[in-house]
Design a protein around this motif. Sequence first.
Motif, PDB file in Angstrom:
ATOM      1  N   THR A 232       0.849  -1.184   0.000  1.00  0.00           N
ATOM      2  CA  THR A 232       0.000   0.000   0.000  1.00  0.00           C
ATOM      3  C   THR A 232       0.890   1.241   0.000  1.00  0.00           C
ATOM      4  OG1 THR A 232      -0.110   0.069   2.417  1.00  0.00           O
ATOM      5  CG2 THR A 232      -1.771  -1.256   1.274  1.00  0.00           C
ATOM      6  N   SER A 233       0.277   2.392   0.110  1.00  0.00           N
ATOM      7  CA  SER A 233       1.049   3.638   0.095  1.00  0.00           C
ATOM      8  C   SER A 233       1.913   3.796   1.335  1.00  0.00           C
ATOM      9  CB  SER A 233       0.102   4.836  -0.020  1.00  0.00           C
ATOM     10  OG  SER A 233      -0.662   4.766  -1.201  1.00  0.00           O
ATOM     11  N   HIS A 234       1.615   3.030   2.387  1.00  0.00           N
ATOM     12  CA  HIS A 234       2.308   3.226   3.658  1.00  0.00           C
ATOM     13  C   HIS A 234       3.102   2.016   4.122  1.00  0.00           C
ATOM     14  CE1 HIS A 234      -0.071   6.849   3.892  1.00  0.00           C
ATOM     15  NE2 HIS A 234      -1.186   6.154   3.850  1.00  0.00           N
ATOM     16  N   ALA A 235       2.932   0.867   3.493  1.00  0.00           N
ATOM     17  CA  ALA A 235       3.634  -0.329   3.967  1.00  0.00           C
ATOM     18  C   ALA A 235       3.734  -1.359   2.851  1.00  0.00           C
ATOM     19  CB  ALA A 235       2.910  -0.934   5.171  1.00  0.00           C
ATOM     20  N   ALA A 236       4.752  -2.211   2.970  1.00  0.00           N
ATOM     21  CA  ALA A 236       4.924  -3.282   1.989  1.00  0.00           C
ATOM     22  C   ALA A 236       3.882  -4.372   2.177  1.00  0.00           C
ATOM     23  CB  ALA A 236       6.328  -3.868   2.102  1.00  0.00           C
ATOM     24  N   SER A 237       3.399  -4.533   3.394  1.00  0.00           N
ATOM     25  CA  SER A 237       2.344  -5.495   3.699  1.00  0.00           C
ATOM     26  C   SER A 237       1.727  -5.104   5.037  1.00  0.00           C
ATOM     27  CB  SER A 237       2.889  -6.928   3.748  1.00  0.00           C
ATOM     28  OG  SER A 237       3.916  -7.029   4.718  1.00  0.00           O
ATOM     29  N   ASN A 238       0.631  -5.746   5.398  1.00  0.00           N
ATOM     30  CA  ASN A 238      -0.067  -5.413   6.640  1.00  0.00           C
ATOM     31  C   ASN A 238      -0.517  -6.689   7.345  1.00  0.00           C
ATOM     32  OD1 ASN A 238      -0.740  -2.240   6.639  1.00  0.00           O
ATOM     33  ND2 ASN A 238      -0.854  -3.009   4.541  1.00  0.00           N
ATOM     34  N   ILE A 239      -0.476  -6.649   8.669  1.00  0.00           N
ATOM     35  CA  ILE A 239      -1.023  -7.715   9.498  1.00  0.00           C
ATOM     36  C   ILE A 239      -2.090  -7.102  10.397  1.00  0.00           C
ATOM     37  CG2 ILE A 239      -0.571  -9.459  11.255  1.00  0.00           C
ATOM     38  CD1 ILE A 239       2.221  -9.728  10.238  1.00  0.00           C
TER      39      ILE A 239
ATOM     40  N   THR B 258      -2.235   7.836   8.233  1.00  0.00           N
ATOM     41  CA  THR B 258      -0.909   7.641   8.810  1.00  0.00           C
ATOM     42  C   THR B 258      -0.357   8.966   9.328  1.00  0.00           C
ATOM     43  OG1 THR B 258      -0.464   5.827   7.275  1.00  0.00           O
ATOM     44  CG2 THR B 258       1.427   6.810   8.370  1.00  0.00           C
ATOM     45  N   PHE B 259       0.155   8.938  10.556  1.00  0.00           N
ATOM     46  CA  PHE B 259       0.777  10.112  11.155  1.00  0.00           C
ATOM     47  C   PHE B 259       2.266   9.846  11.349  1.00  0.00           C
ATOM     48  CE2 PHE B 259      -3.638  10.350  12.453  1.00  0.00           C
ATOM     49  CZ  PHE B 259      -3.950  11.678  12.235  1.00  0.00           C
ATOM     50  N   SER B 260       3.063  10.851  11.108  1.00  0.00           N
ATOM     51  CA  SER B 260       4.505  10.733  11.305  1.00  0.00           C
ATOM     52  C   SER B 260       4.826  10.797  12.794  1.00  0.00           C
ATOM     53  CB  SER B 260       5.237  11.849  10.554  1.00  0.00           C
ATOM     54  OG  SER B 260       6.594  11.897  10.941  1.00  0.00           O
ATOM     55  N   ILE B 261       5.553   9.803  13.292  1.00  0.00           N
ATOM     56  CA  ILE B 261       5.929   9.810  14.706  1.00  0.00           C
ATOM     57  C   ILE B 261       6.841  10.988  15.015  1.00  0.00           C
ATOM     58  CG2 ILE B 261       7.920   8.310  14.366  1.00  0.00           C
ATOM     59  CD1 ILE B 261       5.521   8.309  17.376  1.00  0.00           C
ATOM     60  N   ASP B 262       7.609  11.436  14.018  1.00  0.00           N
ATOM     61  CA  ASP B 262       8.480  12.598  14.233  1.00  0.00           C
ATOM     62  C   ASP B 262       7.655  13.863  14.464  1.00  0.00           C
ATOM     63  OD1 ASP B 262      10.763  11.057  13.930  1.00  0.00           O
ATOM     64  OD2 ASP B 262      10.851  11.372  11.762  1.00  0.00           O
ATOM     65  N   ARG B 263       6.562  14.018  13.701  1.00  0.00           N
ATOM     66  CA  ARG B 263       5.706  15.188  13.892  1.00  0.00           C
ATOM     67  C   ARG B 263       5.005  15.133  15.246  1.00  0.00           C
ATOM     68  NH1 ARG B 263       4.449  18.030   9.307  1.00  0.00           N
ATOM     69  NH2 ARG B 263       3.637  19.525  10.834  1.00  0.00           N
ATOM     70  N   ILE B 264       4.597  13.934  15.636  1.00  0.00           N
ATOM     71  CA  ILE B 264       3.961  13.785  16.946  1.00  0.00           C
ATOM     72  C   ILE B 264       4.950  14.123  18.055  1.00  0.00           C
ATOM     73  CG2 ILE B 264       2.922  12.117  18.534  1.00  0.00           C
ATOM     74  CD1 ILE B 264       1.730  10.692  16.165  1.00  0.00           C
ATOM     75  N   GLN B 265       6.203  13.717  17.884  1.00  0.00           N
ATOM     76  CA  GLN B 265       7.235  14.038  18.868  1.00  0.00           C
ATOM     77  C   GLN B 265       7.464  15.550  18.945  1.00  0.00           C
ATOM     78  OE1 GLN B 265       8.700  12.229  21.039  1.00  0.00           O
ATOM     79  NE2 GLN B 265       8.993  10.126  20.350  1.00  0.00           N
ATOM     80  N   GLN B 266       7.399  16.231  17.809  1.00  0.00           N
ATOM     81  CA  GLN B 266       7.569  17.682  17.806  1.00  0.00           C
ATOM     82  C   GLN B 266       6.461  18.367  18.604  1.00  0.00           C
ATOM     83  OE1 GLN B 266       7.779  18.926  13.721  1.00  0.00           O
ATOM     84  NE2 GLN B 266       9.780  17.990  13.356  1.00  0.00           N
ATOM     85  N   ILE B 267       5.226  17.932  18.385  1.00  0.00           N
ATOM     86  CA  ILE B 267       4.100  18.511  19.125  1.00  0.00           C
ATOM     87  C   ILE B 267       4.230  18.192  20.608  1.00  0.00           C
ATOM     88  CG2 ILE B 267       1.592  18.508  19.369  1.00  0.00           C
ATOM     89  CD1 ILE B 267       1.418  17.762  16.412  1.00  0.00           C
ATOM     90  N   LYS B 268       4.633  16.968  20.917  1.00  0.00           N
ATOM     91  CA  LYS B 268       4.826  16.559  22.307  1.00  0.00           C
ATOM     92  C   LYS B 268       5.834  17.465  23.006  1.00  0.00           C
ATOM     93  CE  LYS B 268       6.829  12.690  24.936  1.00  0.00           C
ATOM     94  NZ  LYS B 268       8.068  13.380  25.293  1.00  0.00           N
TER      95      LYS B 268
ATOM     96  N   THR C  63      -4.641  11.664  21.306  1.00  0.00           N
ATOM     97  CA  THR C  63      -6.037  11.860  21.710  1.00  0.00           C
ATOM     98  C   THR C  63      -6.542  13.228  21.271  1.00  0.00           C
ATOM     99  OG1 THR C  63      -5.672  10.454  23.648  1.00  0.00           O
ATOM    100  CG2 THR C  63      -7.638  11.843  23.648  1.00  0.00           C
ATOM    101  N   GLY C  64      -5.727  14.262  21.470  1.00  0.00           N
ATOM    102  CA  GLY C  64      -6.128  15.598  21.049  1.00  0.00           C
ATOM    103  C   GLY C  64      -6.328  15.695  19.552  1.00  0.00           C
ATOM    104  N   ALA C  65      -5.463  15.022  18.778  1.00  0.00           N
ATOM    105  CA  ALA C  65      -5.601  15.035  17.319  1.00  0.00           C
ATOM    106  C   ALA C  65      -6.882  14.332  16.885  1.00  0.00           C
ATOM    107  CB  ALA C  65      -4.383  14.376  16.679  1.00  0.00           C
ATOM    108  N   ILE C  66      -7.219  13.237  17.560  1.00  0.00           N
ATOM    109  CA  ILE C  66      -8.464  12.524  17.238  1.00  0.00           C
ATOM    110  C   ILE C  66      -9.671  13.404  17.554  1.00  0.00           C
ATOM    111  CG2 ILE C  66      -9.915  10.564  17.881  1.00  0.00           C
ATOM    112  CD1 ILE C  66      -7.357   8.952  18.309  1.00  0.00           C
ATOM    113  N   PHE C  67      -9.641  14.064  18.708  1.00  0.00           N
ATOM    114  CA  PHE C  67     -10.737  14.964  19.069  1.00  0.00           C
ATOM    115  C   PHE C  67     -10.875  16.096  18.052  1.00  0.00           C
ATOM    116  CE2 PHE C  67     -10.766  14.061  23.939  1.00  0.00           C
ATOM    117  CZ  PHE C  67     -11.386  12.852  23.682  1.00  0.00           C
TER     118      PHE C  67
END
Length: 313
Positions: free
Chosen positions: A68-75, A178-188, A200-204
């Motif tokens: 897919t656009s984000h992974a070679a395969s999925n489980i 898909t969210f970048s963990i690096d961007r989440i770390q920046q906001i954190k 949680t805030g992003a989902i809200f």
Amino acid sequence: MVTDEDGVKRWKRVEVRLKDHVHVPVFASGMSTQFYDECLDNYLSKMAMEQLPQSQPLWECHVIKYPTSHAASNIIFKFHHSLGDGFSLMGALLSCLKRADNPSLPLTFPSVQLHTNKNGRNFSMFRNVLRIFSLVSNTVSDFCSSVVKSSLVEDDKTPIRSGHSGVEFLPVSIATMTFSIDRIQQIKAKLGVTLNDVITGAIFLGTRMYMETTSQGSGNACSTSLVLLNTRMYGGYKSVQEMLKPDAELPWGNHFAFLNIPIPKLRDAEEEKDPLQFVFNARKIIQRKRSTFGVYLTAKYLQLVEKFRGSKA
């Protein structure tokens, strides 16, 4: 699940046949990643509507062998919540992994560090009294509001709450993002909060923006979310073997309670100008409710309801 002579439901030990639980769907080969993105979303939507077979253990594993656009395969793992909560199931999943540097060593993660007073001084007696009073009042308020909210008071009708009966049986459509963990770390780091607070805030925020886009004005309606909170008093990874011990510090099973969290309104943060403030507002609400014993009282209340009214109450 069987019922014994005393009318108590218990698990029945059965033989597990992997072919009944592991599924490998077949899609058209040689197609684009966008095509497989759509196939994955459709497969997830279809899988979400299918009930787990009651004649076998209530879990499935789906292996998607297409890029897919984000992974070679999925489980994809599908578990019934009666098997355990997220802590238990993630512990079971992590127990299947081995360390890359030395597979013979047990899997470990950084321990949870508790925050302490930097200068080592104790709080003054007056401040302790204020904290105790605040804890008691907030606990009573949160517990009462949870009971009232779950039985008497209803949210406004919005795009995420129609008020119609039987909505749980209607078809659903699942989309992935898909969210970048690096961007989440920046906001954190910028807000000084945790990863869970950011997610949680992003989902809200996404929920409110969807509501406002679908129905103008609903972004400021009264809406409540149910957030599950682990009621175990200690954090950290434990293997399945450790959780299944008779006197385990972190036992296997369902050990969680519901937090009734009012979703912040768009006007509270002017999210179009400052979405980070919206995330921070959501964090303050959750932090306040987590700082009381209301969640534990709610858990005990639900146990009493189940005891006297049955598991379907």
